[in-house]
Write a protein that holds these residues in place. Structure first.
Motif, short mmCIF file in Angstrom:
data_model
loop_
_atom_site.label_atom_id
_atom_site.label_comp_id
_atom_site.label_asym_id
_atom_site.label_seq_id
_atom_site.Cartn_x
_atom_site.Cartn_y
_atom_site.Cartn_z
N ARG A 4 0.83 -1.20 0.00
CA ARG A 4 0.00 0.00 0.00
C ARG A 4 0.87 1.25 0.00
O ARG A 4 0.62 2.20 -0.75
CB ARG A 4 -0.93 0.00 1.22
CG ARG A 4 -1.80 1.24 1.34
CD ARG A 4 -2.66 1.23 2.57
NE ARG A 4 -1.94 1.13 3.82
CZ ARG A 4 -1.31 2.14 4.44
NH1 ARG A 4 -1.29 3.34 3.88
NH2 ARG A 4 -0.69 1.96 5.58
N LYS A 5 1.92 1.24 0.82
CA LYS A 5 2.81 2.41 0.89
C LYS A 5 3.61 2.56 -0.40
O LYS A 5 3.87 3.69 -0.83
CB LYS A 5 3.74 2.30 2.10
CG LYS A 5 3.00 2.55 3.40
CD LYS A 5 3.92 2.54 4.59
CE LYS A 5 3.16 2.87 5.85
NZ LYS A 5 4.02 2.95 7.03
N GLN A 52 -4.35 4.69 4.18
CA GLN A 52 -5.34 3.70 4.57
C GLN A 52 -6.73 4.13 4.12
O GLN A 52 -7.53 3.31 3.67
CB GLN A 52 -5.33 3.49 6.09
CG GLN A 52 -4.22 2.62 6.58
CD GLN A 52 -4.33 2.34 8.08
OE1 GLN A 52 -5.07 3.00 8.80
NE2 GLN A 52 -3.58 1.35 8.54
N VAL A 53 -7.02 5.42 4.21
CA VAL A 53 -8.33 5.93 3.82
C VAL A 53 -8.55 5.76 2.31
O VAL A 53 -9.61 5.31 1.87
CB VAL A 53 -8.47 7.43 4.21
CG1 VAL A 53 -9.76 8.02 3.68
CG2 VAL A 53 -8.39 7.59 5.72
N GLN A 54 -7.54 6.08 1.51
CA GLN A 54 -7.67 5.93 0.06
C GLN A 54 -7.85 4.46 -0.32
O GLN A 54 -8.69 4.12 -1.16
CB GLN A 54 -6.43 6.50 -0.65
CG GLN A 54 -6.31 7.99 -0.55
CD GLN A 54 -4.92 8.48 -1.01
OE1 GLN A 54 -3.94 7.75 -0.90
NE2 GLN A 54 -4.87 9.72 -1.49
N HIS A 95 -14.14 -0.11 -0.72
CA HIS A 95 -15.48 0.11 -0.17
C HIS A 95 -15.60 -0.50 1.23
O HIS A 95 -16.58 -1.16 1.56
CB HIS A 95 -16.56 -0.47 -1.09
CG HIS A 95 -16.48 0.04 -2.49
ND1 HIS A 95 -16.79 1.34 -2.83
CD2 HIS A 95 -16.11 -0.56 -3.65
CE1 HIS A 95 -16.61 1.52 -4.13
NE2 HIS A 95 -16.18 0.38 -4.65
N VAL A 96 -14.56 -0.27 2.04
CA VAL A 96 -14.57 -0.70 3.44
C VAL A 96 -14.14 0.49 4.29
O VAL A 96 -13.75 1.54 3.77
CB VAL A 96 -13.62 -1.90 3.70
CG1 VAL A 96 -14.08 -3.12 2.95
CG2 VAL A 96 -12.19 -1.57 3.36
N ALA A 155 -11.08 -1.23 9.00
CA ALA A 155 -10.92 -2.59 8.47
C ALA A 155 -9.52 -2.77 7.91
O ALA A 155 -8.86 -3.79 8.17
CB ALA A 155 -11.96 -2.86 7.38
N VAL A 156 -9.04 -1.76 7.18
CA VAL A 156 -7.68 -1.82 6.62
C VAL A 156 -6.66 -1.88 7.76
O VAL A 156 -5.70 -2.66 7.72
CB VAL A 156 -7.41 -0.62 5.69
CG1 VAL A 156 -5.95 -0.60 5.25
CG2 VAL A 156 -8.33 -0.66 4.48
#
Length: 165
Positions: A11-12, A18-20, A26-27, A31-32
């Protein structure tokens, strides 16, 4: 590297917060966060979406760089096994129900049928329905009992594994 650390690293690398990332899936962001901290694991549908977002194969996402099984791979294997067991139990129960209904139907038909002796003195009776009816009921009951015993054994195994951990 465990699954949580792996998705955090990817992800990084993709320069996603985390928001993006959560918005694309769609969570919620929580959750992430739970996935990255190994407090929870995503389901298979979410894994497929992640592989698309990260533009990596599902195999690479599940196994990681070193191609060793991690906690998510074990979860996917366990979920598949539980799904197979559930399908087996469902099919076996349906077959058992069909046997029970067939047996009851045969007994009802036998009870409602008329036995008679024709002009030549031959007895006309559908006697074969009794043993077939009882056999069908017996088979249906055996299937239901076997599914029940198997389910109890699985529960006991699961309970003993959680106690040991």
């Amino acid at each position: 590297m465990d699954f949580g650390q792996q998705i955090k690293t990817i992800r990084k690398e993709k320069k996603l917060t985390q928001v993006q990332f959560a918005t694309q899936l769609h969570v919620s962001r929580q959750a992430v966060s739970k996935w990255e901290n190994n407090k929870n694991l995503p389901d298979i549908e979410m894994l497929i979406q992640m592989s698309h977002i990260f533009d990596i194969s599902l195999d690479q996402l599940l196994k990681g760089e070193n191609n060793h099984m991690n906690n998510i791979t074990e979860k996917v294997i366990k979920d598949g096994s539980e799904t197979r067991k559930a399908k087996y139990n469902m099919v076996t129960s349906i077959i058992g129900g069909i046997f029970l209904l067939m047996g009851l139907l045969m007994l009802v038909i036998k009870g409602m049928s008329v036995e008679y002796v024709d002009a030549q003195g031959i007895l006309h009776e559908n006697f074969f329905l009794l043993p077939l009816g009882f056999l069908s009921i017996f088979c249906g009951l055996i299937l239901f009992v076997s599914v029940g015993i198997r389910a109890l054994i699985e529960k006991c195994k699961a309970k003993s594994l959680t106690v040991k951990e």
